[in-house]
Design an enzyme around this catalytic site. Sequence first.
Site, mmCIF file in Angstrom:
data_model
loop_
_atom_site.group_PDB
_atom_site.id
_atom_site.type_symbol
_atom_site.label_atom_id
_atom_site.label_comp_id
_atom_site.label_asym_id
_atom_site.label_seq_id
_atom_site.Cartn_x
_atom_site.Cartn_y
_atom_site.Cartn_z
ATOM 1 N N ASP A 150 0.858 -1.189 0.000
ATOM 2 C CA ASP A 150 0.000 0.000 0.000
ATOM 3 C C ASP A 150 0.887 1.230 0.000
ATOM 4 O O ASP A 150 1.945 1.243 0.647
ATOM 5 C CB ASP A 150 -0.906 0.001 1.229
ATOM 6 C CG ASP A 150 -1.965 -1.084 1.186
ATOM 7 O OD1 ASP A 150 -2.365 -1.476 0.074
ATOM 8 O OD2 ASP A 150 -2.399 -1.540 2.267
ATOM 9 N N ASP A 169 -6.982 -1.499 -4.546
ATOM 10 C CA ASP A 169 -8.071 -1.166 -3.627
ATOM 11 C C ASP A 169 -9.039 -0.184 -4.266
ATOM 12 O O ASP A 169 -10.266 -0.295 -4.113
ATOM 13 C CB ASP A 169 -7.501 -0.564 -2.337
ATOM 14 C CG ASP A 169 -6.634 -1.537 -1.568
ATOM 15 O OD1 ASP A 169 -6.872 -2.754 -1.667
ATOM 16 O OD2 ASP A 169 -5.715 -1.072 -0.866
#
Length: 203
Positions: A150, A169
Site C-alpha cells: 500500500d 483497492d
Amino acid sequence: MSTENPPPEQAASSSEDAETTPASDAPKGGSGKLLALLFGVASAGLVLDVITKIIVVAHLEGNAPLKVLGGLFYLDVLRNPGAAFSMATGLTWLLALLAIAVVGVIVWLAPKLRSPGWAVGLGLVLGGACGNLGDRLFRAPGPLQGHVVDFLSFLAPGGQVFPVFNVADSCITCGGILVVLLSLLGRDYDGTVHRKQKKADRS
C-alpha cells in the site's frame, strides 16, 4: 342479460408491481464484446497496479513520505498483511483464498453478462482482486502469506486521515460501487431491467 366489462377502477390497484423488461440497450448475442470489455478493464487495472507497486517499492520504500498534488496524497509505502483498514492481519491466507474465490465467481459469471455497466464494474473488481492476490501469492513472507504493498495516504502520511491503500483497492471500491448502483437502479448483469410501475389509484 347483457354482460358488461368491469369498470377500469376495479382493475386498478394502488400497490406497486415489479415489472421486468429486457434492457433496450442490452447487446443481443454480444457477449464476446462484453467479455473483451470486462477483461480489458481488468487487465488495465491489474497492469496499472503492478507497475505502480514496482515503482514505489524500488524508489520510495524506506524513505520519508513524498507529498504529491499539494498534499492531497502522500506516497508512503507500507506492507499490509491484512485486508482494507488493516483488519484481519492474522488471516492473510484466508484473504488470499477469498480473493481466489472472487476471481472464480467473476470468471464464471462473465459469459452470462449482457450489461456493459456490469462488465466495467466486475472488470474493475477482477483487476483489483488479481492485483492484491498477486502480492499475497508472490511477495514475502511466502505464498498465501504475502503482504500487500500500500502506498497512497490521503491528506496526511501514515494513514492518519484514511487508511493507506493502492490502485487495486481503488479498482475494487469503484467497481463495487458501480455494481451496487446498477443493482439499485434495477439493472441486472443479464441485461434485464426491473421497473416498479405504479398503477392508477381507485377513483
